[in-house]
Design a protein around this motif. Structure first.
Motif, PDB file in Angstrom:
ATOM      1  N   GLN A 283     -24.790 -60.360  -1.575  1.00 55.16           N
ATOM      2  CA  GLN A 283     -23.669 -60.750  -2.443  1.00 55.16           C
ATOM      3  C   GLN A 283     -22.837 -59.529  -2.826  1.00 55.16           C
ATOM      4  N   THR A 284     -22.520 -58.740  -1.788  1.00 53.93           N
ATOM      5  CA  THR A 284     -21.792 -57.494  -2.008  1.00 53.93           C
ATOM      6  C   THR A 284     -20.504 -57.482  -1.197  1.00 53.93           C
ATOM      7  N   LEU A 285     -19.417 -57.014  -1.816  1.00 50.47           N
ATOM      8  CA  LEU A 285     -18.165 -56.820  -1.087  1.00 50.47           C
ATOM      9  C   LEU A 285     -18.283 -55.483  -0.371  1.00 50.47           C
ATOM     10  N   ARG A 286     -18.434 -55.534   0.958  1.00 56.28           N
ATOM     11  CA  ARG A 286     -18.590 -54.283   1.695  1.00 56.28           C
ATOM     12  C   ARG A 286     -17.253 -53.556   1.779  1.00 56.28           C
ATOM     13  N   GLN A 287     -16.210 -54.317   2.046  1.00 54.56           N
ATOM     14  CA  GLN A 287     -14.895 -53.695   2.180  1.00 54.56           C
ATOM     15  C   GLN A 287     -13.828 -54.715   1.809  1.00 54.56           C
ATOM     16  N   VAL A 288     -12.786 -54.240   1.168  1.00 50.86           N
ATOM     17  CA  VAL A 288     -11.677 -55.108   0.769  1.00 50.86           C
ATOM     18  C   VAL A 288     -10.380 -54.467   1.251  1.00 50.86           C
ATOM     19  N   TRP A 289      -9.472 -55.293   1.794  1.00 49.87           N
ATOM     20  CA  TRP A 289      -8.146 -54.792   2.178  1.00 49.87           C
ATOM     21  C   TRP A 289      -7.114 -55.619   1.423  1.00 49.87           C
ATOM     22  N   PHE A 290      -6.133 -54.928   0.855  1.00 51.15           N
ATOM     23  CA  PHE A 290      -5.035 -55.633   0.202  1.00 51.15           C
ATOM     24  C   PHE A 290      -3.754 -55.386   0.986  1.00 51.15           C
ATOM     25  N   THR A 291      -3.049 -56.465   1.329  1.00 55.46           N
ATOM     26  CA  THR A 291      -1.735 -56.329   1.951  1.00 55.46           C
ATOM     27  C   THR A 291      -0.826 -57.348   1.275  1.00 55.46           C
ATOM     28  N   GLY A 292       0.407 -57.454   1.748  1.00 60.64           N
ATOM     29  CA  GLY A 292       1.289 -58.455   1.163  1.00 60.64           C
ATOM     30  C   GLY A 292       2.665 -57.882   0.897  1.00 60.64           C
ATOM     31  N   ASP A 293       3.354 -58.490  -0.025  1.00 58.63           N
ATOM     32  CA  ASP A 293       4.720 -58.093  -0.314  1.00 58.63           C
ATOM     33  C   ASP A 293       4.840 -57.874  -1.814  1.00 58.63           C
ATOM     34  N   PHE A 294       4.654 -56.652  -2.231  1.00 59.15           N
ATOM     35  CA  PHE A 294       4.691 -56.338  -3.655  1.00 59.15           C
ATOM     36  C   PHE A 294       5.036 -54.856  -3.813  1.00 59.15           C
ATOM     37  N   PHE A 295       5.469 -54.501  -5.013  1.00 55.56           N
ATOM     38  CA  PHE A 295       5.840 -53.117  -5.280  1.00 55.56           C
ATOM     39  C   PHE A 295       4.675 -52.412  -5.988  1.00 55.56           C
ATOM     40  N   VAL A 296       4.350 -51.220  -5.506  1.00 61.73           N
ATOM     41  CA  VAL A 296       3.360 -50.426  -6.229  1.00 61.73           C
ATOM     42  C   VAL A 296       3.718 -48.951  -6.063  1.00 61.73           C
ATOM     43  N   SER A 297       3.616 -48.222  -7.168  1.00 56.02           N
ATOM     44  CA  SER A 297       3.901 -46.790  -7.132  1.00 56.02           C
ATOM     45  C   SER A 297       2.904 -46.073  -8.029  1.00 56.02           C
ATOM     46  N   PRO A 298       2.246 -45.026  -7.545  1.00 57.65           N
ATOM     47  CA  PRO A 298       2.353 -44.484  -6.190  1.00 57.65           C
ATOM     48  C   PRO A 298       1.761 -45.415  -5.128  1.00 57.65           C
ATOM     49  N   LEU A 317     -17.237 -56.869  -9.578  1.00 57.54           N
ATOM     50  CA  LEU A 317     -15.870 -56.844  -9.058  1.00 57.54           C
ATOM     51  C   LEU A 317     -14.838 -56.622 -10.166  1.00 57.54           C
ATOM     52  N   GLU A 318     -14.918 -57.470 -11.183  1.00 59.75           N
ATOM     53  CA  GLU A 318     -13.900 -57.433 -12.220  1.00 59.75           C
ATOM     54  C   GLU A 318     -13.948 -56.109 -12.992  1.00 59.75           C
ATOM     55  N   SER A 319     -15.150 -55.650 -13.329  1.00 60.43           N
ATOM     56  CA  SER A 319     -15.241 -54.417 -14.124  1.00 60.43           C
ATOM     57  C   SER A 319     -14.773 -53.206 -13.303  1.00 60.43           C
ATOM     58  N   ARG A 320     -15.027 -53.210 -11.992  1.00 62.06           N
ATOM     59  CA  ARG A 320     -14.570 -52.062 -11.179  1.00 62.06           C
ATOM     60  C   ARG A 320     -13.050 -52.050 -11.060  1.00 62.06           C
ATOM     61  N   ILE A 321     -12.448 -53.213 -10.882  1.00 60.61           N
ATOM     62  CA  ILE A 321     -10.985 -53.256 -10.777  1.00 60.61           C
ATOM     63  C   ILE A 321     -10.366 -52.835 -12.115  1.00 60.61           C
ATOM     64  N   ARG A 322     -10.960 -53.314 -13.198  1.00 58.66           N
ATOM     65  CA  ARG A 322     -10.425 -52.957 -14.513  1.00 58.66           C
ATOM     66  C   ARG A 322     -10.570 -51.443 -14.747  1.00 58.66           C
ATOM     67  N   ALA A 323     -11.747 -50.903 -14.412  1.00 60.05           N
ATOM     68  CA  ALA A 323     -11.977 -49.463 -14.620  1.00 60.05           C
ATOM     69  C   ALA A 323     -11.024 -48.635 -13.761  1.00 60.05           C
ATOM     70  N   PHE A 324     -10.766 -49.113 -12.544  1.00 60.06           N
ATOM     71  CA  PHE A 324      -9.870 -48.385 -11.639  1.00 60.06           C
ATOM     72  C   PHE A 324      -8.479 -48.258 -12.259  1.00 60.06           C
ATOM     73  N   PHE A 325      -7.933 -49.378 -12.722  1.00 61.88           N
ATOM     74  CA  PHE A 325      -6.552 -49.337 -13.238  1.00 61.88           C
ATOM     75  C   PHE A 325      -6.466 -48.679 -14.610  1.00 61.88           C
ATOM     76  N   SER A 326      -7.559 -48.738 -15.387  1.00 63.93           N
ATOM     77  CA  SER A 326      -7.470 -48.136 -16.728  1.00 63.93           C
ATOM     78  C   SER A 326      -7.444 -46.614 -16.638  1.00 63.93           C
ATOM     79  N   GLY A 327      -7.882 -46.066 -15.483  1.00 62.64           N
ATOM     80  CA  GLY A 327      -7.954 -44.612 -15.384  1.00 62.64           C
ATOM     81  C   GLY A 327      -6.727 -43.968 -14.765  1.00 62.64           C
ATOM     82  N   ARG A 328      -5.630 -44.709 -14.551  1.00 59.62           N
ATOM     83  CA  ARG A 328      -4.483 -44.071 -13.885  1.00 59.62           C
ATOM     84  C   ARG A 328      -3.153 -44.731 -14.266  1.00 59.62           C
ATOM     85  N   GLN A 329      -2.107 -43.992 -14.009  1.00 60.06           N
ATOM     86  CA  GLN A 329      -0.748 -44.474 -14.242  1.00 60.06           C
ATOM     87  C   GLN A 329      -0.252 -45.151 -12.972  1.00 60.06           C
ATOM     88  N   VAL A 330      -0.046 -46.466 -13.032  1.00 59.42           N
ATOM     89  CA  VAL A 330       0.436 -47.182 -11.853  1.00 59.42           C
ATOM     90  C   VAL A 330       1.590 -48.082 -12.280  1.00 59.42           C
TER      91      VAL A 330
END
Lengths: 358, 146
Positions: A283-298, A317-330
């Protein structure tokens, strides 16, 4: 000043290179040899991490048809495609050389030094947790390690020139992978020195930069040397075990145990697609790819997020995504961190929020 | 029961302190082995574990299983020689139980020992356990189990 050894074992098929990993690590553990930096190259190879299954990670029909040898490493991490256009570098150390038992600190220290060597060529290479070296968010070197008692082996690739389309064909990654768009999107995640520098890099210079960076990091001098007789003997024994189907199939799991699942969702901030290689057993996400049509900087944010989500247990999953974004300016306009959670959960057909489960 | 720098190190088990592994002699004469809480703390979150196959013979201080964490792979060395008679199947789906319950549900391999009495003489047990691990942790500069 301590003197360490440099070996260059040249271009070899993967069974030989992996058998040398085993032999040199054993010889270091037995204190028969000094700490060692080894340069190596591979004939076209698909290399599995120690605990991976070929059926789950590789497109075996393509490998067979294109004479790409499949082999299992003794080190951890993910599957890679390795050919003559890349250089391998490896350190064989004693634990006292690194002065800590914290394995992540050791990885970081070695990767920092390797990044310094790569940067001296004229690119801005940096360590990215957990084990990559990247240039502007694009991976240029992947690494992994093995240890036995007090001896450590830490190894890395360096993409000098690279056939990205071939990598996509060898590795079993998203179904849409062979479209032009997918190749373009892979190019945003991986970089070679040739592409970054705009010319064929000087391999002799790369080698001497790497030697110099590790000399400086560990306060040692390197001298060129050859394999010892004891290493040759250990190598012959290791090769008899490793150059066999039993070794390659040591871990064997059905391909359908790791499906690549996809979802696309339109959010206020744009269209977001997630492709997830999901290990159903653990029950592990080995790899995730995000693509699509959206703006992100950097722009590198997406590649960094994907690196941070490697081997993520579903319940984290949720806590890692939250921790990732809380630690940077995006800057993502109106796209929100929660949208990434949502689209991954849709791909996995999981409840969109924990509270949905009654 | 002993606790050393916050790590649970039960003193009724037998340890190879250098290799950071434990052995428990069961009532039927078999031996269960695994990693110590200290070894699990050093490794961090364990993401894979592959034990040797049932029926294989393993010599004392040779690898009985292989674990991976943070892209590092390393052996779990058998505290005694013998034949692998069972492996913990639950670890393939949930390797994290090695971290959460290293002496219970995180056991790795059961062995039929070749010569328990001779091999156990080299292992540490009882009152000597805490001091032996404390010395190892100090030598390795370990801050403590979280």
């Amino acid at each position: 000043m301590k003197s360490w050894r440099v070996l260059d074992t040249g271009l070899r098929p993967p069974a030989q290179n992996i058998a040398l990993n085993r032999a040199l690590l054993e010889a270091r553990q037995a204190e028969e040899v000094p700490s060692t930096l080894r340069f190596l190259r591979f004939t076209p190879s698909a290399l599995l991490g120690y605990h991976q299954s070929a059926e789950q990670e590789l497109n075996l029909d393509y490998c067979k048809a294109n004479h790409i040898a499949v082999q299992r490493r003794i080190t951890g991490g993910g599957a890679i495609y390795f050919d003559e256009t890349q250089i391998g570098w490896e350190l064989y150390l004693h634990k006292r050389d690194v002065g800590t038992t914290d394995m992540q600190a050791i990885s970081k220290r070695i990767c920092h030094a390797a990044a310094t060597a790569i940067s001296a060529l004229g690119v801005d290479a940096r360590f990215r947790p957990r084990n990559d070296i990247e240039v502007d968010g694009r991976k240029i070197s992947g690494t992994g390690g093995a240890f036995d008692g007090d001896a450590l082996l830490f190894q890395g690739t360096l993409l000098v020139d690279f056939d990205i389309e071939k990598m996509l064909r060898v590795l079993r990654i998203p179904a849409e992978k062979l479209s032009d768009k997918a190749i373009a999107s892979a190019r945003e995640r991986v970089a070679s020195l040739k592409e970054l520098l705009g010319c064929q890099p000087d391999v002799v210079q790369i080698r001497s930069n790497i030697i110099e960076a590790f000399e400086s990091e560990f306060g040692v001098e390197f001298h060129e040397d050859e394999l010892t007789l004891s290493e040759h003997a250990r190598y012959q024994v290791a090769l008899r075990e490793i150059d066999t189907p039993d070794w390659i199939d040591l871990v064997s799991r059905p391909a359908d145990g790791m499906p690549v699942l996809e979802a696309v969702q339109k959010f206020a901030g744009g269209l977001l697609r997630a492709s997830v290689a999901f290990d159903t057993l653990t029950q592990t996400l080995r790899q995730v790819w995000f693509t699509g049509d959206f703006f992100v900087s950097p722009r590198r944010t997406i590649a960094d997020l994907e690196a941070a989500l490697r081997d993520t247990p579903l319940d984290k999953l949720e806590s890692r995504i939250r921790a990732f974004f809380s630690g940077r300016q995006v800057d993502m306009l109106s796209l929100a961190p929660a949208d990434f959670v949502t689209v991954v959960r849709l791909a996995l057909k999981q409840p969109l929020t924990d509270s949905v489960i009654q | 029961m002993a606790t050393v720098k916050g790590c649970n190190i039960p003193d009724d088990l037998y340890y190879n302190v250098e290799n950071n592994v434990w052995a428990r002699r069961e009532a039927d004469g078999t031996v269960t082995i695994g990693m110590t809480a200290y070894a699990a703390a050093l490794a961090g979150q364990i993401v894979s574990c592959t034990p040797k196959k049932v029926g294989r013979s393993v010599e004392q201080n040779k690898s009985a299983a292989t674990v991976e964490s943070g892209k590092w792979v390393g052996p779990v060395k058998a505290p005694v020689s013998g034949e692998v008679i069972a492996i913990n199947e639950a670890l393939s789906a949930s390797p994290g139980i090695i971290n959460s319950d290293p002496y219970g549900s995180g056991w790795m391999v059961k062995m039929k020992p070749a010569n328990w009495d001779a091999d156990a003489a080299a292992l540490v047990t009882g009152g000597a356990v805490a001091a032996a691990f404390e010395a190892k942790m100090n030598a390795e500069g370990f801050a403590g189990c979280a």
